[in-house]
Structures are given as C-alpha cells and as structure tokens.
Design a protein around this motif. Structure first.
Motif, PDB file in Angstrom:
ATOM      1  N   ALA A  31     -44.505 -92.060   5.564  1.00 23.25           N
ATOM      2  CA  ALA A  31     -43.865 -92.792   4.587  1.00 23.25           C
ATOM      3  C   ALA A  31     -42.786 -92.072   4.073  1.00 23.25           C
ATOM      4  CB  ALA A  31     -44.851 -93.464   3.566  1.00 23.25           C
ATOM      5  N   GLY A  32     -43.082 -90.698   3.638  1.00 25.10           N
ATOM      6  CA  GLY A  32     -42.105 -89.848   2.819  1.00 25.10           C
ATOM      7  C   GLY A  32     -40.990 -89.349   3.883  1.00 25.10           C
ATOM      8  N   ALA A  33     -41.103 -89.504   5.161  1.00 29.18           N
ATOM      9  CA  ALA A  33     -40.143 -89.226   5.908  1.00 29.18           C
ATOM     10  C   ALA A  33     -39.112 -90.225   6.004  1.00 29.18           C
ATOM     11  CB  ALA A  33     -40.267 -88.832   7.470  1.00 29.18           C
ATOM     12  N   LYS A  34     -39.669 -91.459   6.287  1.00 27.80           N
ATOM     13  CA  LYS A  34     -38.947 -92.655   5.970  1.00 27.80           C
ATOM     14  C   LYS A  34     -38.141 -92.844   4.664  1.00 27.80           C
ATOM     15  CE  LYS A  34     -41.765 -95.368   8.818  1.00 27.80           C
ATOM     16  NZ  LYS A  34     -42.499 -96.699   8.949  1.00 27.80           N
ATOM     17  N   VAL A  38     -33.927 -92.603   3.988  1.00 33.31           N
ATOM     18  CA  VAL A  38     -33.144 -93.814   3.193  1.00 33.31           C
ATOM     19  C   VAL A  38     -32.429 -93.059   1.947  1.00 33.31           C
ATOM     20  CG1 VAL A  38     -33.401 -95.632   1.848  1.00 33.31           C
ATOM     21  CG2 VAL A  38     -34.357 -95.500   4.063  1.00 33.31           C
ATOM     22  N   ALA A  39     -33.119 -92.093   1.569  1.00 35.72           N
ATOM     23  CA  ALA A  39     -32.605 -91.530   0.119  1.00 35.72           C
ATOM     24  C   ALA A  39     -31.260 -90.760   0.848  1.00 35.72           C
ATOM     25  CB  ALA A  39     -33.550 -90.964  -0.635  1.00 35.72           C
ATOM     26  N   SER A  40     -31.249 -90.038   1.985  1.00 31.90           N
ATOM     27  CA  SER A  40     -30.283 -89.099   2.194  1.00 31.90           C
ATOM     28  C   SER A  40     -28.987 -90.003   2.533  1.00 31.90           C
ATOM     29  CB  SER A  40     -30.783 -88.311   3.553  1.00 31.90           C
ATOM     30  OG  SER A  40     -31.713 -87.506   3.325  1.00 31.90           O
ATOM     31  N   ILE A  41     -29.301 -91.167   3.116  1.00 27.90           N
ATOM     32  CA  ILE A  41     -28.059 -92.119   3.413  1.00 27.90           C
ATOM     33  C   ILE A  41     -27.621 -92.777   2.305  1.00 27.90           C
ATOM     34  CG2 ILE A  41     -27.424 -94.139   4.700  1.00 27.90           C
ATOM     35  CD1 ILE A  41     -29.616 -93.345   6.787  1.00 27.90           C
ATOM     36  N   ALA A  42     -28.498 -93.057   1.384  1.00 30.06           N
ATOM     37  CA  ALA A  42     -28.033 -93.721   0.143  1.00 30.06           C
ATOM     38  C   ALA A  42     -27.293 -92.859  -1.075  1.00 30.06           C
ATOM     39  CB  ALA A  42     -29.159 -94.270  -0.735  1.00 30.06           C
ATOM     40  N   THR A  43     -27.535 -91.628  -0.746  1.00 27.37           N
ATOM     41  CA  THR A  43     -26.882 -90.410  -1.499  1.00 27.37           C
ATOM     42  C   THR A  43     -25.559 -89.765  -0.825  1.00 27.37           C
ATOM     43  OG1 THR A  43     -29.204 -89.607  -2.117  1.00 27.37           O
ATOM     44  CG2 THR A  43     -27.544 -88.038  -2.735  1.00 27.37           C
ATOM     45  N   ALA A  44     -25.585 -89.747   0.400  1.00 24.63           N
ATOM     46  CA  ALA A  44     -24.581 -89.109   1.117  1.00 24.63           C
ATOM     47  C   ALA A  44     -23.450 -89.944   1.058  1.00 24.63           C
ATOM     48  CB  ALA A  44     -25.058 -88.742   2.686  1.00 24.63           C
ATOM     49  N   ALA A  67     -24.198 -80.656  -0.196  1.00 15.94           N
ATOM     50  CA  ALA A  67     -25.437 -80.430   0.654  1.00 15.94           C
ATOM     51  C   ALA A  67     -26.681 -80.473  -0.265  1.00 15.94           C
ATOM     52  CB  ALA A  67     -25.546 -79.372   1.729  1.00 15.94           C
ATOM     53  N   LEU A  68     -26.248 -79.966  -1.481  1.00 20.11           N
ATOM     54  CA  LEU A  68     -27.382 -79.447  -2.126  1.00 20.11           C
ATOM     55  C   LEU A  68     -27.815 -81.034  -3.105  1.00 20.11           C
ATOM     56  CD1 LEU A  68     -29.377 -77.426  -3.820  1.00 20.11           C
ATOM     57  CD2 LEU A  68     -27.497 -77.239  -5.524  1.00 20.11           C
ATOM     58  N   ILE A  69     -26.867 -81.738  -3.380  1.00 19.18           N
ATOM     59  CA  ILE A  69     -27.087 -82.915  -4.220  1.00 19.18           C
ATOM     60  C   ILE A  69     -27.827 -83.873  -3.178  1.00 19.18           C
ATOM     61  CG2 ILE A  69     -26.228 -85.166  -4.853  1.00 19.18           C
ATOM     62  CD1 ILE A  69     -23.573 -83.327  -5.848  1.00 19.18           C
ATOM     63  N   ILE A  70     -27.391 -83.926  -1.844  1.00 22.91           N
ATOM     64  CA  ILE A  70     -28.097 -84.959  -0.807  1.00 22.91           C
ATOM     65  C   ILE A  70     -29.420 -84.353  -0.630  1.00 22.91           C
ATOM     66  CG2 ILE A  70     -27.978 -85.682   1.440  1.00 22.91           C
ATOM     67  CD1 ILE A  70     -24.705 -85.486   0.961  1.00 22.91           C
ATOM     68  N   ALA A  74     -33.245 -86.185  -1.094  1.00 23.73           N
ATOM     69  CA  ALA A  74     -34.203 -86.169  -0.109  1.00 23.73           C
ATOM     70  C   ALA A  74     -35.473 -85.742  -0.504  1.00 23.73           C
ATOM     71  CB  ALA A  74     -33.580 -85.769   1.144  1.00 23.73           C
ATOM     72  N   GLY A  75     -35.391 -84.399  -0.617  1.00 28.69           N
ATOM     73  CA  GLY A  75     -36.520 -83.995  -0.874  1.00 28.69           C
ATOM     74  C   GLY A  75     -37.565 -84.535  -2.111  1.00 28.69           C
TER      75      GLY A  75
END
Length: 103
Positions: A31-34, A38-44, A67-70, A74-75
């Motif tokens: 669940a965390g990986a999913k 999603v968060a990476s795409i939504a932020t990138a 890269a730091l923001i994204i 994600a983390g």
C-alpha cells in the motif's frame, strides 16, 4: 508429555502470530509503494510544469531541488500509508479473535 504438548501448542500459536505479522507488514509495504507512486506522479507534473512556465521557479528550482520536492512527497506518502495500513490490519486481526461479549 503434557509439557511437550503445551510447548508445541505455544510454538504453533507463535508461528501463527509471526505469519500474521509478516502479512500485515507486507500489506503495508504494498500500500505504501502504491501511494508513493501516485504521490510521485501527482507531485512531478505540477513541479515540472511550474519550472517551465513560472520565471521564479525557473530561476530558483534546479534539477536537485525538483528531485528533492518529488522524493520528499513520495517518501512521506509511503511512510504515512504504510503505517496506517499496518495499524489498521493489526487492529482488524486483533479484534477478529476476541469472543463476543454480551452485557
């Protein structure tokens, strides 16, 4: 003889608890990986779009900052969702084995 039976029963119970803990943690990881994806795409998308369109972002956000923001988002999404999933699964499993109490 009775000591061996009780010991084997407690080992079986321990193995069952260990298997359940592994399953709970695996569900949390998935669940965390999913959520991180999603968060990476939504932020990138907005980060990269703002660097192209806004003069302030173009001047101040280099590739490392982007890269730091994204990766920070994600983390954070990974750890928040994994923690909530593990706790929810553990709570659900802990109440599953409680007998119904009638008042």
């Amino acid at each position: 003889m009775a000591k061996n039976v009780a010991q084997s029963a407690s080992l079986a119970s321990l193995d069952q608890k260990l298997a359940m803990a592994k399953r709970c943690s695996h569900e949390g990881v998935v669940a965390g990986a999913k959520a991180a994806i999603v968060a990476s795409i939504a932020t990138a998308i907005p980060t990269l779009a703002s660097v192209r369109m806004l003069p302030w972002a173009r001047a101040n956000l280099n590739h490392t900052a982007q890269a730091l923001i994204i990766s920070t988002v994600a983390g954070a999404a990974y750890f928040i969702v994994a923690d909530k999933t593990v706790l929810a699964t553990a709570r659900k499993n802990s109440f599953k084995h409680v007998p119904n109490m009638e008042a």
